[in-house]
Design an enzyme around this catalytic site. Structure first.
Site, PDB file in Angstrom:
ATOM      1  N   LYS A   1       0.805  -1.221   0.000  1.00 28.85           N
ATOM      2  CA  LYS A   1       0.000   0.000   0.000  1.00 28.85           C
ATOM      3  C   LYS A   1       0.840   1.275   0.000  1.00 28.85           C
ATOM      4  O   LYS A   1       0.448   2.274  -0.599  1.00 28.85           O
ATOM      5  CB  LYS A   1      -1.010   0.004   1.148  1.00 28.85           C
ATOM      6  CG  LYS A   1      -0.495  -0.276   2.526  1.00 28.85           C
ATOM      7  CD  LYS A   1      -1.654  -0.411   3.512  1.00 28.85           C
ATOM      8  CE  LYS A   1      -1.162  -0.727   4.926  1.00 28.85           C
ATOM      9  NZ  LYS A   1      -0.619  -2.109   5.019  1.00 28.85           N
TER      10      LYS A   1
ATOM     11  N   HIS B   1      -1.297  -9.191  11.582  1.00 25.70           N
ATOM     12  CA  HIS B   1      -1.841  -8.613  12.818  1.00 25.70           C
ATOM     13  C   HIS B   1      -2.714  -9.597  13.589  1.00 25.70           C
ATOM     14  O   HIS B   1      -3.678  -9.193  14.263  1.00 25.70           O
ATOM     15  CB  HIS B   1      -2.628  -7.336  12.508  1.00 25.70           C
ATOM     16  CG  HIS B   1      -1.823  -6.279  11.826  1.00 25.70           C
ATOM     17  ND1 HIS B   1      -0.673  -5.759  12.395  1.00 25.70           N
ATOM     18  CD2 HIS B   1      -1.968  -5.663  10.629  1.00 25.70           C
ATOM     19  CE1 HIS B   1      -0.169  -4.850  11.571  1.00 25.70           C
ATOM     20  NE2 HIS B   1      -0.922  -4.784  10.498  1.00 25.70           N
TER      21      HIS B   1
ATOM     22  N   ASN C   1      -1.609   6.671   6.785  1.00 27.71           N
ATOM     23  CA  ASN C   1      -0.734   5.722   7.485  1.00 27.71           C
ATOM     24  C   ASN C   1       0.708   5.871   7.020  1.00 27.71           C
ATOM     25  O   ASN C   1       1.634   5.420   7.684  1.00 27.71           O
ATOM     26  CB  ASN C   1      -1.229   4.290   7.225  1.00 27.71           C
ATOM     27  CG  ASN C   1      -0.542   3.261   8.087  1.00 27.71           C
ATOM     28  OD1 ASN C   1      -0.508   3.375   9.306  1.00 27.71           O
ATOM     29  ND2 ASN C   1       0.019   2.234   7.451  1.00 27.71           N
TER      30      ASN C   1
END
Length: 441
Positions: free
Chosen positions: A117, A185, A140
């Site tokens: 990303k 995660h 981010n």
């Protein structure tokens, strides 16, 4: 609103401090807390916000209960009992991206995915810049989203994490994409489906959803006005044709792979995603093509850092999960004539490393494993030569001994770095330093 009502900012990292700047700029009463007792930069925080009431070392129950709403930083899970209790009481709990979405008045491109990303966000920003759209690029990546509101951006291009999307409700992006989804995660999410659900929130209210035809998990699970696809799948709108080594749009050749500065199948996919989004935004295609061809990539993301004796060294330290390493290994493996020597390992975050086994058998000459979970990574690489290294210097020296002409040495750890380094940047710099030493020594 009562006289002493206030917003409570939870988490005082980069995004939390951007929230403080924004709320105080709006004239809002605000307080802040951080669960860390020893908060780095606390003196700087007090200097920037001299009247701010700050609590460190945990959640302050009275503040939690009295706050008008909670603005929670991405690094703090909203499932934390102290926050979950406030949600159960009906209190509004949002993040910096929700504040941004409510305030933004320019078109927004929202980009998420387990991997790539940052590369895609940066490259789309460069395309938009070349096309004269004055993009504000961040989220981010780089500049916090709220700080972009002060710019004169004509378009916002945001990289968004699953953590940010958890607390976002009003995104309504003009163009939104999930590039790919793989295990990550799992130290924060109970189930993979919870992680995927957070990613899928990016499509809520969007006008155009751009998704990966090779990865069904990226397909919107809610109705959207328009869908555009990319991938190697025959039905993808923007397609990688490996037989012709070309990128196509509905059968029309856009460019050949040898025109790209970037190397590998995974980077070809990144370029396809950028071209799909650029077209959806109405950006001039010839300018977009010229920009993607010139793009050299980002530091620590499959960046070539040395070359000698027909051996190339790639720093992919940003690959902190299995999906990222899978993409890099496959992409580099398909692009070279020789084999790959993989350097991997670190903190595994509870991941399953077995998806690496098949491409490892196809592309690897050897795997050199280091760090806290080296043995767990080794268990996922059954069928290829594996060796343990105690330091990066040792791994690089051994890689040089094993490498043959036409090979590539790839640092792509599939793990976090905090067992040995301050972060992936320090890890990548260490690799690059030793790679240049052995290449030029």
């Amino acid at each position: 609103m009562t006289k002493d009502a206030f917003d409570l900012v939870i988490g005082l990292g980069v995004s939390g401090r951007s929230v403080l700047r924004y709320l105080q700029g709006q004239g809002m009463a605000v307080r802040a807390l951080d669960t860390r007792q020893a908060l780095a930069g606390l003196d700087d925080l007090h200097a920037e916000f001299p009247k701010l009431k700050v609590h460190t070392g945990g959640f302050k129950k009275g503040w939690m209960e009295r706050a008008r709403r909670l603005i929670v930083s991405p690094g703090v899970a909203i499932s934390t009992p102290a926050i979950a209790a406030q949600i159960a009481e009906g209190k509004e709990v949002i993040g910096d991206i929700e504040l941004f979405a409510r305030a933004a008045s320019r078109p927004l491109v929202a980009i998420t995915g387990s991997n790539a990303k940052s590369t895609v966000t940066t490259l789309l920003g460069e395309v938009a810049e070349a096309c004269g759209r004055q993009p504000g690029v961040g989220g981010n990546l780089g500049i916090p989203a709220l700080d972009l509101l002060a710019s004169d951006a004509g378009l916002y291009v945001l990289e968004l994490s699953s953590f940010q999307l958890e607390t976002t409700y009003s995104l309504n992006a003009q163009v939104a994409t999930i590039l790919n989804v793989s295990q990550d995660h799992l130290d924060r999410y109970n189930r993979f489906s919870d992680y995927l659900a957070a990613k899928q929130r990016i499509y809520d209210g969007c006008q155009v959803a751009v998704w990966n035809r090779d990865d069904v998990a990226t397909r919107p699970q809610v109705p959207v006005p328009r869908e555009v696809t990319f991938g190697s799948h025959p039905q993808a709108d923007y397609r990688l044709d490996s037989d012709r080594n070309a990128l196509l749009y509905k059968g029309e050749t856009l460019l050949t792979l040898d025109q790209l500065t970037l190397t590998g199948h995974h980077n070809a996919m990144n370029v396809l995603a950028v071209l799909a989004m650029a077209d959806a935004l109405g950006l001039e295609r010839e300018t977009a093509l010229a920009t993607v061809c010139a793009f050299q990539g980002l530091p620590h993301r499959c960046q070539m850092v040395a070359e000698a004796g027909d051996v190339r060294w790639f720093n992919d330290s940003k690959a902190t999960n299995v999906g990222a390493t899978l993409a890099a290994l496959t992409g580099i493996g398909e692009a070279i004539n020789g084999k790959v020597i993989l350097i991997a390992g670190g903190q595994g975050k509870g991941q399953d490393f077995s998806p690496l086994a098949e491409p490892a058998r196809q592309y690897l000459r050897a795997a050199l494993l280091l760090g806290e979970d080296a043995d767990k990574v080794a268990d996922g690489l059954i069928g290829v030569p594996r060796e343990r290294a105690e330091t990066m210097a040792e791994a690089v020296t051994r890689a040089r001994q094993l490498a043959q002409p036409g090979d590539a040495v790839l640092l792509s750890p599939a793990c976090a770095s905090f067992d040995m380094y301050s972060g992936y940047t320090e890890r990548g710099d260490d690799f690059a330093h030793h790679a240049r030493e052995v290449s030029h020594g």
